[in-house]
Motif scaffolding. Structure first.
Motif, PDB file in Angstrom:
ATOM      1  N   ILE A  55      22.335  59.418  10.752  1.00  0.00           N
ATOM      2  CA  ILE A  55      22.780  57.993  12.084  1.00  0.00           C
ATOM      3  C   ILE A  55      23.549  57.154  11.900  1.00  0.00           C
ATOM      4  CG2 ILE A  55      19.834  57.188  12.088  1.00  0.00           C
ATOM      5  CD1 ILE A  55      20.073  56.699  14.827  1.00  0.00           C
ATOM      6  N   PHE A  56      24.788  57.418  13.138  1.00  0.00           N
ATOM      7  CA  PHE A  56      25.260  55.600  12.435  1.00  0.00           C
ATOM      8  C   PHE A  56      26.445  56.563  13.270  1.00  0.00           C
ATOM      9  CE2 PHE A  56      28.055  53.412  10.312  1.00  0.00           C
ATOM     10  CZ  PHE A  56      28.307  53.547   9.888  1.00  0.00           C
ATOM     11  N   PHE A 171      28.970  56.165   4.818  1.00  0.00           N
ATOM     12  CA  PHE A 171      28.099  56.906   3.718  1.00  0.00           C
ATOM     13  C   PHE A 171      26.701  55.939   3.709  1.00  0.00           C
ATOM     14  CE2 PHE A 171      28.290  54.535   0.131  1.00  0.00           C
ATOM     15  CZ  PHE A 171      29.188  54.573  -0.500  1.00  0.00           C
ATOM     16  N   ALA A 172      26.636  54.778   3.441  1.00  0.00           N
ATOM     17  CA  ALA A 172      25.173  54.539   2.966  1.00  0.00           C
ATOM     18  C   ALA A 172      24.322  54.025   4.115  1.00  0.00           C
ATOM     19  CB  ALA A 172      25.819  52.787   2.570  1.00  0.00           C
ATOM     20  N   TYR A 173      24.805  53.961   4.993  1.00  0.00           N
ATOM     21  CA  TYR A 173      24.049  54.309   6.863  1.00  0.00           C
ATOM     22  C   TYR A 173      22.863  55.453   6.008  1.00  0.00           C
ATOM     23  CZ  TYR A 173      23.893  49.544   9.159  1.00  0.00           C
ATOM     24  OH  TYR A 173      23.871  48.658   9.974  1.00  0.00           O
ATOM     25  N   ARG A 174      24.002  56.657   6.015  1.00  0.00           N
ATOM     26  CA  ARG A 174      23.079  57.752   6.119  1.00  0.00           C
ATOM     27  C   ARG A 174      22.502  58.082   4.258  1.00  0.00           C
ATOM     28  NH1 ARG A 174      28.152  58.698   8.618  1.00  0.00           N
ATOM     29  NH2 ARG A 174      27.863  60.070  10.459  1.00  0.00           N
ATOM     30  N   GLN A 175      22.537  56.997   4.116  1.00  0.00           N
ATOM     31  CA  GLN A 175      22.025  57.075   2.328  1.00  0.00           C
ATOM     32  C   GLN A 175      20.408  56.679   3.424  1.00  0.00           C
ATOM     33  OE1 GLN A 175      23.521  54.834  -0.780  1.00  0.00           O
ATOM     34  NE2 GLN A 175      23.717  55.621  -1.698  1.00  0.00           N
ATOM     35  N   GLU A 176      20.343  55.671   3.482  1.00  0.00           N
ATOM     36  CA  GLU A 176      19.410  54.646   3.965  1.00  0.00           C
ATOM     37  C   GLU A 176      18.221  55.115   4.892  1.00  0.00           C
ATOM     38  OE1 GLU A 176      19.078  50.400   2.899  1.00  0.00           O
ATOM     39  OE2 GLU A 176      18.963  51.808   1.928  1.00  0.00           O
ATOM     40  N   ALA A 215      15.737  70.161  -4.998  1.00  0.00           N
ATOM     41  CA  ALA A 215      15.545  70.321  -6.764  1.00  0.00           C
ATOM     42  C   ALA A 215      16.546  68.959  -7.218  1.00  0.00           C
ATOM     43  CB  ALA A 215      15.790  71.170  -7.585  1.00  0.00           C
ATOM     44  N   LYS A 216      17.517  68.977  -5.882  1.00  0.00           N
ATOM     45  CA  LYS A 216      19.168  67.550  -6.811  1.00  0.00           C
ATOM     46  C   LYS A 216      18.052  66.095  -5.436  1.00  0.00           C
ATOM     47  CE  LYS A 216      22.532  70.837  -6.214  1.00  0.00           C
ATOM     48  NZ  LYS A 216      23.603  71.513  -5.067  1.00  0.00           N
ATOM     49  N   GLY A 217      17.715  65.853  -5.123  1.00  0.00           N
ATOM     50  CA  GLY A 217      16.747  65.078  -4.889  1.00  0.00           C
ATOM     51  C   GLY A 217      17.535  64.604  -3.706  1.00  0.00           C
ATOM     52  N   GLY A 218      17.491  63.444  -3.434  1.00  0.00           N
ATOM     53  CA  GLY A 218      18.457  61.746  -2.799  1.00  0.00           C
ATOM     54  C   GLY A 218      18.521  62.314  -1.194  1.00  0.00           C
ATOM     55  N   GLN A 219      19.827  63.317  -0.663  1.00  0.00           N
ATOM     56  CA  GLN A 219      19.952  63.286   0.837  1.00  0.00           C
ATOM     57  C   GLN A 219      19.858  64.712   0.856  1.00  0.00           C
ATOM     58  OE1 GLN A 219      22.766  60.114   1.069  1.00  0.00           O
ATOM     59  NE2 GLN A 219      22.851  60.536   2.741  1.00  0.00           N
ATOM     60  N   ASN A 263      16.335  49.582   8.419  1.00  0.00           N
ATOM     61  CA  ASN A 263      16.513  49.101   7.501  1.00  0.00           C
ATOM     62  C   ASN A 263      17.963  49.311   6.948  1.00  0.00           C
ATOM     63  OD1 ASN A 263      16.523  47.678   4.667  1.00  0.00           O
ATOM     64  ND2 ASN A 263      14.170  47.299   4.832  1.00  0.00           N
ATOM     65  N   PHE A 264      18.843  48.338   6.880  1.00  0.00           N
ATOM     66  CA  PHE A 264      20.042  48.777   6.177  1.00  0.00           C
ATOM     67  C   PHE A 264      19.632  47.446   4.682  1.00  0.00           C
ATOM     68  CE2 PHE A 264      23.921  50.506   4.457  1.00  0.00           C
ATOM     69  CZ  PHE A 264      24.669  49.490   4.690  1.00  0.00           C
ATOM     70  N   LEU A 265      19.806  47.874   3.677  1.00  0.00           N
ATOM     71  CA  LEU A 265      20.400  47.215   2.687  1.00  0.00           C
ATOM     72  C   LEU A 265      18.850  46.054   2.345  1.00  0.00           C
ATOM     73  CD1 LEU A 265      23.784  45.736   1.442  1.00  0.00           C
ATOM     74  CD2 LEU A 265      22.645  47.299   0.835  1.00  0.00           C
ATOM     75  N   ASN A 266      17.798  46.185   2.027  1.00  0.00           N
ATOM     76  CA  ASN A 266      16.836  45.475   2.583  1.00  0.00           C
ATOM     77  C   ASN A 266      16.560  44.349   3.718  1.00  0.00           C
ATOM     78  OD1 ASN A 266      15.381  46.515   0.044  1.00  0.00           O
ATOM     79  ND2 ASN A 266      17.044  45.869  -0.732  1.00  0.00           N
ATOM     80  N   THR A 267      17.335  45.274   4.351  1.00  0.00           N
ATOM     81  CA  THR A 267      16.582  43.884   5.993  1.00  0.00           C
ATOM     82  C   THR A 267      16.864  44.524   7.229  1.00  0.00           C
ATOM     83  OG1 THR A 267      18.358  42.359   4.995  1.00  0.00           O
ATOM     84  CG2 THR A 267      18.794  42.328   7.406  1.00  0.00           C
TER      85      THR A 267
END
Lengths: 371, 459
Positions: A55-56, A171-176, A215-219, A263-267
Motif C-alpha cells: 500500500i503506497f 520500497f520501505a513502505y511495502r517492506q513494512e 521458503a524465501k521468507g521476507g515479502q 507503522n513505519f520505522l517503529n512509529t
C-alpha cells in the motif's frame, strides 16, 4: 525417402502443429479465464478475505520522469540546508537547525519559499474519479478514464523517495507490510460470483498475525494463511461498506470517514480519510488495484514528518517544510467553515493483497474455511 | 505438532544443562540473596572495590553504586548515523572540556553549528563525573583502573569507564539511563546505561530490563517470556495433557536443587518443573516474539516479573491506543515524555528542566513557551496527591520558562514528572487512546521530541 517415411514425417509435423495450436489456444484460454472470464465461482459461504501486502501512494511514472518531472526532482532538506546556511558562515543551531525543524512542525502561511517547488506535471495520473466530475484540474488515467482526482500526486510525484521501485519510501513502505500492526484486511461477504455480483458487503479490519511466506521468507507472501481480527486496538479502524463486482473488479461505495493506522520505522501514524473507496481486481488468490479518497492534509503532513522524520526525509529528498505550503495550495476538498481553506486533498494508493482466511473472535481456529 | 517439538526441545536442553548447573549451583551457594523489600530481584555477588555496593533500584533492579548510593553508569561506544561516540574499552571520552559546536553525528544536519547557551553549557564531566580511583587502588574481579588524559585514574567495569550522574537526586535513583537503549538503532542517541551484577537465575534463564511501564521480566536465555498461572501452587499445576501443547512446562534438570526463590516440583514421576516464587514456570508457545506479552491476555496467566515497574500516580489511568496500552491522566489523555540529546561528541541530554529550554520550545511551540503550554500542557498534580514511587515525583515548574521553580514562587505549578522530567498531554488528542502526539520531533521524538508513555506494545 520412401513414401511411408514421407507420410510419417508429415503426420508428425501435422500432429506437432495441432498440438502446438491446441496448447496455444489453451494458454490463451487460460489467460482469458484469468482476467476476463473468471470462473463463476462463489467462495465458500460467499466470503473471501484478503490481507494487504502493498500500500503506497499511486505515482504515475514515465521512464526517467521526463514527462512528469521535466525540471528534475526536488531538492531535499540536506541540500536546502547547505544552500541556506553554507559552511564557513556563522551558523547558530537555533537559527538554522531548530528553525528548519520549526518550519516542519509549526508551519505558518508566512513562511518564505526560498526554492521553487517542482510539482508533477502533465495530464496523466493513477487514481479514481472521486467526485464523479471531469474538471480542468483533473487527470486522465493511463487507461483513458477521465476525471481522476489525485492532487497528492502533484505534491509527491517529483520526490525521489516516492518514486519506485527503488525510492526509499516506495520500497520501505511495502517492506513494512511484514509488521503485524500493519495487517490491513478486506473481507467481502455475500459473494455469489467472484466475477460479477451486483451487491456485496465489504468489511475492513485490522489483523494481528504474521503472514505466511514461501521458503524465501521476507515479502514472498503466499495465499491461504489465517488472520485473526484485532478487535481491541483495531476497533477504531474497522469499517463496512457496500460494493459491486463487475468483470472481476470490485468497486466499493465511499466510506464517509475512515482511519488507516500504519507503522513505519517503529512509529504508528493514523491517516484520516473521507469518502474512502476501493477498486480492486479480484482473483481467488489475490487482489490488486487502487484506493481513492480525500486525506486530511494536516494528518498526512504530520504522518510524513513523524514517521519518516529528519534523517529519512533528507535521504528521500523530501522537503516537508515547503510541502506544508504546497499541500495547502493543492488541497481540493472539505473547506474549513471558518477560513474557507480546503482541509483535505484527493489521494490514491496502489494496493496489492493476497487471499487469507479471516478469523472472527467467536470462531474456532481452522474452522473458517475448509478450502 | 509445534507444541510437542518445543516441549521435547526443552527436555533435551534441560538435561544438557544438568552438568553446567551443578557447577553453577556450587558457585551460587556463595551468593547471597539480598532483599531490601519484597519482590525485588536477587543477584549474584561479585568482588568489588572497597566502598562499592549493590542496591535494589526501582528502574534498573540490582545496581552498582558508591558508598553513598550514587548509581554507576557506563557509556559504551555506539554507532550513530554519521559517526561513533562513547567510550572505547579502556578509555574515557568524557572530558572536562567546553564544547561549543555540534558534531553532526545524528543526521541530517552538518557538524559545526554553534550550540545554544555555549557559555553556560556544562562539560561532560560536570554532568557525568568519573568514578575516580585512589592512587593506590587495586583492580579486583571485573573492576579495572583506566588512566584518564588528565592523569587521574578512573574505575572501569568490564573495561568500560564508570561514572555517576549529578542529576540522580537521591541514593538508588537511576535517572540517567535510557530504559530502551538496548535497541541499538542508529537513530537513538548514545545513551549511558546503569550497571549491575548478574541476576541470580539458573542456567537457561535471563532477566529482561524493564521497558517504560513494564517491570523486569523473567525470560529464557533466548529471550522468550515466562508465564505462571494464578491457580498453580508450589506443588501443583492445572496444566496437563493438551494444555502443555500451548503452555510449555520449563523442566528442571534432575540434579537441580532449590535455592532462594527458585524451586522445583515433580509434575509427573521423575519429571521436575522449575518454580519461581512458588509458581511453576511455562512458556507460551504462540508468543510471536521474544519478550512477548500475549500469554498474559489468556485469563489466569501472567508474565513473571522479577521486579515490578515503579508505581505510577494513583490518579493516572490506562487506555488502549493503536498499538497497545498507554499511560494516561485522570481524563484518559495520553501521557507524553520529552526526550532530547544534543548532537555533540559528549551526547549530553537536553531534556531536563535545568537545561536550556530552546530545544523543547522549538518542538512544542515553535520557540514560544506560551504555545508550548497550549499544545503540550503539563500534567498538574491535584491537591494532596503524592507519588507512590521514587521514579514518579511532583516537581515545581515555572510555566513561563519551563525551568524548576521554588515551590514558594508565586506562579509556580506542581506537575508530575517521570525521572525528574515533567510529563505532558497533547492538545490534539481528543479521546482516550489517542496518541497523535507520539514521536513528534526530530528522529521520531528520540533526539528532540515527545513520545507517548507506552506501557505495553502488543506488536
Amino acid at each position: 525417402m520412401s513414401d511411408i517415411l514421407k507420410i510419417s514425417r508429415c503426420s508428425f509435423l501435422i500432429a506437432g502443429l495441432l498440438i502446438t495450436t491446441v496448447n496455444a489456444v489453451a494458454q490463451e484460454d487460460a489467460t482469458a479465464t484469468r482476467y476476463q472470464d473468471v470462473p463463476a465461482m462463489a467462495p465458500v459461504d460467499g466470503t473471501i478475505g484478503y490481507a494487504i501486502t502493498g500500500i503506497f501512494e499511486a505515482i504515475y511514472q514515465t521512464p526517467g520522469g521526463i514527462a512528469e518531472c521535466p525540471e528534475g526532482m526536488n531538492l531535499g532538506p540536506r541540500e536546502r540546508f547547505v544552500a541556506l546556511y553554507p559552511e564557513g558562515t556563522h551558523r547558530p543551531l537555533v537559527e538554522t537547525q531548530l528553525n528548519s525543524e520549526i518550519r516542519m512542525w509549526h508551519p505558518s502561511p508566512d513562511d518564505p519559499e526560498e526554492f521553487q517547488y517542482l510539482e508533477a506535471q502533465g495530464p496523466t495520473a493513477l487514481g479514481l474519479n472521486l467526485d464523479g466530475e471531469i474538471s480542468p484540474n483533473d487527470f486522465t488515467h493511463p487507461d483513458g478514464t477521465e476525471g481522476i482526482d489525485n492532487q497528492i500526486y502533484r505534491l509527491v510525484g517529483c520526490l525521489g523517495g516516492y518514486r519506485g521501485p527503488d525510492g526509499l519510501y516506495s520500497f520501505a513502505y511495502r517492506q513494512e507490510t511484514r509488521r503485524r500492526d500493519n495487517r490491513l484486511l478486506i473481507e467481502i461477504t455475500g459473494v455469489d460470483d467472484l466475477s460479477n455480483d451486483d451487491e456485496v458487503i465489504v468489511n475492513l479490519y485490522r489483523g494481528r498475525d504474521d503472514m505466511i511466506t514461501n521458503a524465501k521468507g521476507g515479502q514472498n507472501y503466499v495465499a491461504g494463511g489465517s488472520q485473526r481480527i484485532d478487535t481491541r486496538m483495531g476497533s477504531r479502524t474497522t469499517q463496512q461498506t457496500r460494493g459491486r463486482i463487475v468483470d472481476g473488479v470490485l468497486t466499493t461505495e465511499p466510506i464517509p470517514e475512515f482511519l488507516i493506522s500504519y507503522n513505519f520505522l517503529n512509529t504508528i501514524s493514523v491517516q484520516k480519510f473521507r469518502d474512502f473507496r476501493l477498486q480492486l481486481r479480484l482473483t481467488p488468490t489475490s487482489a490488486e488495484g487502487l484506493s481513492g479518497g480525500y486525506v486530511q492534509t494536516e494528518a498526512w503532513m504530520t504522518h510524513v514528518n513523524r514517521n519518516i522524520s529528519s534523517h529519512h526525509l533528507a535521504a528521500g529528498q523530501t522537503p516537508t517544510a515547503q510541502m506544508n505550503q504546497v499541500i495547502r495550495r493543492l488541497a481540493d476538498a472539505y473547506p474549513d467553515p471558518e477560513t474557507g481553506e480546503n482541509t483535505h486533498i484527493s489521494h490514491a494508493y496502489e494496493i496489492e493483497a493476497i487471499q487469507v482466511f479471516i478469523i472472527h473472535p467467536d470462531e474456532e481456529p481452522g474452522a473458517a474455511n475448509p478450502n | 505438532m509445534p507444541g510437542e517439538a518445543r516441549a521435547t526441545e526443552h527436555r533435551v536442553k534441560s538435561v544438557k544443562s544438568s552438568l553446567s548447573f551443578i557447577s553453577v549451583t556450587i558457585l551460587s551457594c556463595m551468593a547471597t540473596v539480598a532483599h531490601a523489600q519484597d519482590l525485588t530481584e536477587a543477584w549474584m555477588n561479585e568482588p568489588m572495590p572497597a566502598g562499592f555496593q549493590i542496591m535494589s533500584t526501582e528502574i534498573a533492579g540490582p545496581t552498582f553504586t558508591d558508598a553513598d548510593g550514587r548509581t554507576f553508569y557506563v557509556w559504551p561506544l555506539k554507532a550513530l548515523r554519521a559517526g561513533i561516540t562513547g567510550d572505547a574499552p579502556g578509555q574515557s571520552n568524557c572530558k572536562n572540556e567546553k564544547l561549543t559546536l555540534t558534531a553532526g553525528l545524528m543526521s541530517p544536519y552538518p557538524p559545526g553549528l554553534a550550540l545554544p547557551n555555549a557559555e553556560t553549557r556544562p562539560t561532560c564531566t560536570d554532568i557525568w563525573p568519573p568514578m575516580l580511583a585512589a592512587e593506590n587502588a587495586q583492580e579486583v574481579g571485573n573492576w579495572s583502573i583506566i588512566q584518564r588524559d588528565d592523569g587521574t585514574q578512573q574505575w572501569g567495569y568490564k573495561d568500560q569507564a564508570v561514572y555517576t550522574y549529578t542529576r540522580d537526586p537521591a541514593p538508588g535513583d537511576v535517572f540517567g539511563t535510557d530504559i530502551e537503549e538496548l535497541s541499538g538503532s542508529l537513530d537513538r542517541p548514545a545513551y549511558r546505561r546503569s550497571i549491575g551484577p548478574m541476576p541470580l537465575v539458573p542456567p537457561g534463564f535471563a532477566v529482561a530490563p524493564g521497558v517504560m511501564g513494564m517491570g523486569r521480566t523473567l525470560t529464557t536465555d533466548e529471550g522468550w517470556s515466562i508465564y505462571v498461572n494464578e491457580q498453580d501452587t508450589e506443588e501443583s499445576t492445572i496444566c496437563h495433557d493438551e494444555c502443555t501443547l500451548t503452555w510449555l512446562p520449563i523442566l528442571a534438570p534432575a540434579l537441580a536443587i532449590p535455592q532462594g526463590e527458585w524451586g522445583m516440583f515433580e509434575r509427573s514421576p521423575g519429571v521436575y518443573q522449575w518454580t519461581f516464587r512458588g509458581k511453576p514456570l511455562y512458556q507460551y508457545e504462540p508468543d510471536p516474539k521474544t519478550q512477548g506479552v500475549e500469554g498474559a491476555d489468556v485469563p489466569g496467566w501472567s508474565n513473571v516479573y522479577t521486579q515490578e515497574a515503579p508505581a505510577y500516580p494513583e490518579s493516572f489511568t490506562i487506555q488502549t491506543g493503536f498499538v497497545g496500552d498507554v499511560l494516561a491522566d485522570s481524563r484518559g489523555m495520553t501521557i507524553y515524555t520529552y526526550n532530547c540529546t544534543e548532537d555533540t561528541v559528549d551526547q549530553l541530554r537536553c531534556d531536563h528542566p535545568d537545561d536550556t529550554q530552546v530545544y523543547r520550545k522549538a518542538m512544542c511551540g515553535a520557540g514560544d513557551q506560551g504555545k508550548c503550554l497550549e499544545n503540550w500542557p503539563y500534567v498538574e498534580a491535584m491537591p494532596g496527591e503524592e507519588s507512590r514511587s521514587r521514579s514518579w515525583s511532583i516537581v515545581s515548574i515555572d510555566p513561563s520558562t519551563g525551568h524548576y521553580a521554588n515551590p514558594d514562587q508565586q506562579n509556580s505549578i506542581r506537575v508530575w514528572a517521570w525521572r525528574a522530567r515533567p510529563v505532558y498531554t497533547f492538545s490534539d488528542d481528543q479521546q482516550p487512546g489517542d496518541t497523535y502526539g507520539s514521536d513528534v520531533g526530530e528522529v521520531r521524538g528520540q533526539k528532540n521530541g515527545l513520545q507517548a508513555f507506552i506501557l505495553r506494545n502488543y506488536f
